[in-house]
Design a protein around this motif. Structure first.
Motif, mmCIF file in Angstrom:
data_model
loop_
_atom_site.group_PDB
_atom_site.id
_atom_site.type_symbol
_atom_site.label_atom_id
_atom_site.label_comp_id
_atom_site.label_asym_id
_atom_site.label_seq_id
_atom_site.Cartn_x
_atom_site.Cartn_y
_atom_site.Cartn_z
ATOM 1 N N THR A 210 -25.049 -4.991 15.312
ATOM 2 C CA THR A 210 -25.627 -4.635 16.606
ATOM 3 C C THR A 210 -24.660 -4.877 17.761
ATOM 4 N N GLY A 211 -23.545 -5.543 17.489
ATOM 5 C CA GLY A 211 -22.590 -5.793 18.557
ATOM 6 C C GLY A 211 -21.335 -6.441 18.035
ATOM 7 N N LYS A 212 -20.389 -6.644 18.966
ATOM 8 C CA LYS A 212 -19.145 -7.309 18.588
ATOM 9 C C LYS A 212 -18.535 -8.001 19.796
ATOM 10 N N TYR A 213 -17.760 -9.001 19.477
ATOM 11 C CA TYR A 213 -16.938 -9.682 20.469
ATOM 12 C C TYR A 213 -15.509 -9.199 20.259
ATOM 13 N N ASP A 214 -14.799 -8.924 21.344
ATOM 14 C CA ASP A 214 -13.382 -8.538 21.294
ATOM 15 C C ASP A 214 -12.566 -9.563 22.047
ATOM 16 N N THR A 215 -11.415 -9.893 21.504
ATOM 17 C CA THR A 215 -10.502 -10.760 22.238
ATOM 18 C C THR A 215 -9.072 -10.422 21.840
ATOM 19 N N ILE A 216 -8.163 -10.650 22.750
ATOM 20 C CA ILE A 216 -6.737 -10.501 22.452
ATOM 21 C C ILE A 216 -6.119 -11.877 22.646
ATOM 22 N N ILE A 217 -5.427 -12.331 21.617
ATOM 23 C CA ILE A 217 -4.797 -13.650 21.661
ATOM 24 C C ILE A 217 -3.321 -13.502 21.300
ATOM 25 N N LYS A 218 -2.539 -14.517 21.630
ATOM 26 C CA LYS A 218 -1.111 -14.524 21.313
ATOM 27 C C LYS A 218 -0.778 -15.739 20.455
ATOM 28 N N THR A 219 0.230 -15.547 19.608
ATOM 29 C CA THR A 219 0.693 -16.673 18.807
ATOM 30 C C THR A 219 1.514 -17.629 19.672
ATOM 31 N N ASN A 220 1.514 -18.904 19.273
ATOM 32 C CA ASN A 220 2.317 -19.901 19.987
ATOM 33 C C ASN A 220 3.733 -19.940 19.396
ATOM 34 N N VAL A 221 4.540 -20.897 19.786
ATOM 35 C CA VAL A 221 5.935 -20.974 19.325
ATOM 36 C C VAL A 221 6.045 -21.178 17.819
ATOM 37 N N ASN A 222 4.993 -21.680 17.199
ATOM 38 C CA ASN A 222 4.976 -21.876 15.740
ATOM 39 C C ASN A 222 4.330 -20.707 14.999
ATOM 40 N N ILE B 251 -17.858 -19.795 14.817
ATOM 41 C CA ILE B 251 -16.753 -19.332 13.964
ATOM 42 C C ILE B 251 -15.411 -19.709 14.581
ATOM 43 N N GLN B 252 -14.516 -20.179 13.717
ATOM 44 C CA GLN B 252 -13.143 -20.465 14.123
ATOM 45 C C GLN B 252 -12.199 -19.818 13.116
ATOM 46 N N ILE B 253 -11.387 -18.886 13.598
ATOM 47 C CA ILE B 253 -10.406 -18.197 12.769
ATOM 48 C C ILE B 253 -9.024 -18.683 13.203
ATOM 49 N N THR B 254 -8.253 -19.189 12.256
ATOM 50 C CA THR B 254 -6.896 -19.652 12.539
ATOM 51 C C THR B 254 -5.938 -19.004 11.559
ATOM 52 N N GLY B 255 -4.671 -19.066 11.890
ATOM 53 C CA GLY B 255 -3.666 -18.535 10.981
ATOM 54 C C GLY B 255 -2.282 -18.588 11.575
ATOM 55 N N VAL B 256 -1.334 -18.129 10.784
ATOM 56 C CA VAL B 256 0.070 -18.074 11.192
ATOM 57 C C VAL B 256 0.546 -16.647 10.988
ATOM 58 N N VAL B 257 1.289 -16.137 11.966
ATOM 59 C CA VAL B 257 1.922 -14.831 11.853
ATOM 60 C C VAL B 257 3.394 -15.076 11.593
ATOM 61 N N GLN B 258 3.880 -14.477 10.507
ATOM 62 C CA GLN B 258 5.283 -14.691 10.149
ATOM 63 C C GLN B 258 5.972 -13.382 9.804
ATOM 64 N N GLU C 97 1.325 -19.682 15.359
ATOM 65 C CA GLU C 97 -0.082 -19.984 15.100
ATOM 66 C C GLU C 97 -0.992 -19.311 16.126
ATOM 67 N N TYR C 98 -2.183 -18.987 15.671
ATOM 68 C CA TYR C 98 -3.201 -18.450 16.564
ATOM 69 C C TYR C 98 -4.545 -19.059 16.217
ATOM 70 N N LYS C 99 -5.481 -18.970 17.172
ATOM 71 C CA LYS C 99 -6.845 -19.443 16.955
ATOM 72 C C LYS C 99 -7.791 -18.581 17.769
ATOM 73 N N ALA C 100 -8.868 -18.143 17.125
ATOM 74 C CA ALA C 100 -9.912 -17.375 17.809
ATOM 75 C C ALA C 100 -11.253 -18.039 17.508
ATOM 76 N N ILE C 101 -12.075 -18.182 18.534
ATOM 77 C CA ILE C 101 -13.383 -18.829 18.385
ATOM 78 C C ILE C 101 -14.466 -17.857 18.860
ATOM 79 N N PHE C 102 -15.527 -17.748 18.065
ATOM 80 C CA PHE C 102 -16.643 -16.867 18.395
ATOM 81 C C PHE C 102 -17.963 -17.605 18.209
ATOM 82 N N LYS C 103 -18.956 -17.226 19.000
ATOM 83 C CA LYS C 103 -20.278 -17.846 18.946
ATOM 84 C C LYS C 103 -20.983 -17.561 17.620
ATOM 85 N N LYS C 104 -20.891 -16.309 17.158
ATOM 86 C CA LYS C 104 -21.534 -15.915 15.905
ATOM 87 C C LYS C 104 -20.858 -14.663 15.382
#
Length: 115
Positions: free
Chosen positions: A58-70, A22-29, A72-79
Protein backbone atom coordinates in the motif's frame (compact mmCIF):
# COMPACT_ATOMS: atom_id res chain seq x y z
CA UNK A 1 -15.95 -28.30 11.64
CA UNK A 2 -12.43 -29.68 11.43
CA UNK A 3 -12.14 -28.57 7.78
CA UNK A 4 -13.25 -25.05 8.65
CA UNK A 5 -10.62 -24.84 11.38
CA UNK A 6 -7.90 -26.03 8.98
CA UNK A 7 -8.92 -23.51 6.29
CA UNK A 8 -9.05 -20.69 8.84
CA UNK A 9 -5.58 -21.65 10.13
CA UNK A 10 -4.17 -21.60 6.60
CA UNK A 11 -5.64 -18.16 5.99
CA UNK A 12 -4.01 -16.82 9.15
CA UNK A 13 -0.65 -18.33 8.23
CA UNK A 14 -0.78 -16.88 4.72
CA UNK A 15 -1.51 -13.34 5.89
CA UNK A 16 1.38 -10.98 5.35
CA UNK A 17 2.53 -8.67 8.10
CA UNK A 18 4.92 -5.76 8.09
CA UNK A 19 8.11 -5.96 10.10
CA UNK A 20 8.62 -2.98 12.44
CA UNK A 21 11.75 -0.97 13.29
CA UNK A 22 13.83 -2.09 10.30
CA UNK A 23 17.56 -1.47 10.11
CA UNK A 24 19.43 -2.30 6.90
CA UNK A 25 23.23 -2.10 7.00
CA UNK A 26 25.99 -3.12 4.67
CA UNK A 27 29.26 -2.35 2.95
CA UNK A 28 29.72 -1.27 -0.66
CA UNK A 29 32.98 -2.46 -2.13
CA UNK A 30 34.80 -2.61 -5.45
CA UNK A 31 34.24 -6.07 -6.95
CA UNK A 32 37.77 -6.22 -8.40
CA UNK A 33 39.80 -4.90 -5.47
CA UNK A 34 37.43 -5.84 -2.60
CA UNK A 35 38.13 -2.38 -1.12
CA UNK A 36 35.30 -0.31 0.37
CA UNK A 37 34.01 2.59 -1.70
CA UNK A 38 33.41 5.97 -0.07
CA UNK A 39 30.63 8.42 -0.97
CA UNK A 40 28.46 6.05 -3.04
CA UNK A 41 24.76 7.00 -3.27
CA UNK A 42 22.24 4.24 -2.64
CA UNK A 43 18.55 4.61 -3.37
CA UNK A 44 16.68 2.49 -0.83
CA UNK A 45 12.97 1.68 -1.13
CA UNK A 46 11.08 -0.01 1.68
CA UNK A 47 7.63 -1.31 0.66
CA UNK A 48 4.94 -2.06 3.23
CA UNK A 49 1.48 -3.66 3.37
CA UNK A 50 -0.16 -1.37 5.89
CA UNK A 51 -3.83 -2.34 6.18
CA UNK A 52 -4.09 -3.88 2.73
CA UNK A 53 -7.20 -6.06 2.42
CA UNK A 54 -5.74 -7.99 -0.55
CA UNK A 55 -2.13 -8.42 0.61
CA UNK A 56 -0.73 -5.92 -1.90
CA UNK A 57 1.76 -3.20 -1.01
CA UNK A 58 0.00 0.00 0.00
CA UNK A 59 3.00 2.30 0.20
CA UNK A 60 6.73 2.75 0.41
CA UNK A 61 9.42 4.81 2.03
CA UNK A 62 12.20 6.19 -0.20
CA UNK A 63 15.56 7.42 0.95
CA UNK A 64 18.92 8.19 -0.59
CA UNK A 65 21.95 7.52 1.58
CA UNK A 66 25.71 7.66 1.06
CA UNK A 67 28.45 5.34 2.18
CA UNK A 68 30.98 6.57 4.73
CA UNK A 69 34.79 6.38 4.40
CA UNK A 70 34.65 2.65 5.22
CA UNK A 71 32.03 1.99 2.51
CA UNK A 72 29.36 1.39 5.17
CA UNK A 73 25.75 2.47 4.98
CA UNK A 74 22.69 2.28 7.22
CA UNK A 75 19.00 2.79 6.46
CA UNK A 76 16.25 2.79 9.09
CA UNK A 77 12.53 2.43 8.41
CA UNK A 78 9.45 2.41 10.65
CA UNK A 79 7.94 -0.68 8.99
CA UNK A 80 8.09 -2.72 5.83
CA UNK A 81 8.12 -6.09 4.14
CA UNK A 82 10.33 -5.66 1.05
CA UNK A 83 13.58 -3.74 0.52
CA UNK A 84 15.04 -2.71 -2.82
CA UNK A 85 18.46 -1.05 -3.04
CA UNK A 86 19.77 0.50 -6.25
CA UNK A 87 23.20 1.91 -7.02
CA UNK A 88 23.58 3.94 -10.21
CA UNK A 89 26.96 5.67 -10.20
CA UNK A 90 28.66 6.81 -13.45
CA UNK A 91 31.92 4.89 -12.92
CA UNK A 92 30.24 1.57 -11.96
CA UNK A 93 27.72 -0.76 -13.56
CA UNK A 94 24.18 -0.22 -12.30
CA UNK A 95 23.13 -2.81 -9.71
CA UNK A 96 20.10 -3.60 -7.60
CA UNK A 97 19.57 -5.81 -4.56
CA UNK A 98 16.34 -6.86 -2.89
CA UNK A 99 15.15 -8.74 0.14
CA UNK A 100 11.79 -9.86 1.53
CA UNK A 101 11.86 -8.98 5.23
CA UNK A 102 11.08 -11.37 8.05
CA UNK A 103 13.21 -9.76 10.77
CA UNK A 104 14.15 -6.22 11.77
CA UNK A 105 17.91 -6.30 11.08
CA UNK A 106 19.57 -7.21 7.81
CA UNK A 107 23.03 -6.84 6.32
CA UNK A 108 23.11 -6.42 2.56
CA UNK A 109 26.64 -6.02 1.17
CA UNK A 110 27.03 -4.78 -2.39
CA UNK A 111 29.95 -5.30 -4.80
CA UNK A 112 30.25 -2.83 -7.67
CA UNK A 113 31.95 -3.60 -10.96
CA UNK A 114 33.79 -0.81 -12.78
CA UNK A 115 32.55 0.13 -16.27
Amino acid sequence: MKKILIVFSLILISCHNDVEDIQITGVVQNKTTNKPINNIKLKVECWYYGNSPDESYTGKYDTIIKTNVNGEYKAIFKKGTFIYIEVDEPEFEKIGASKHLRWSNYTIDISLKSK
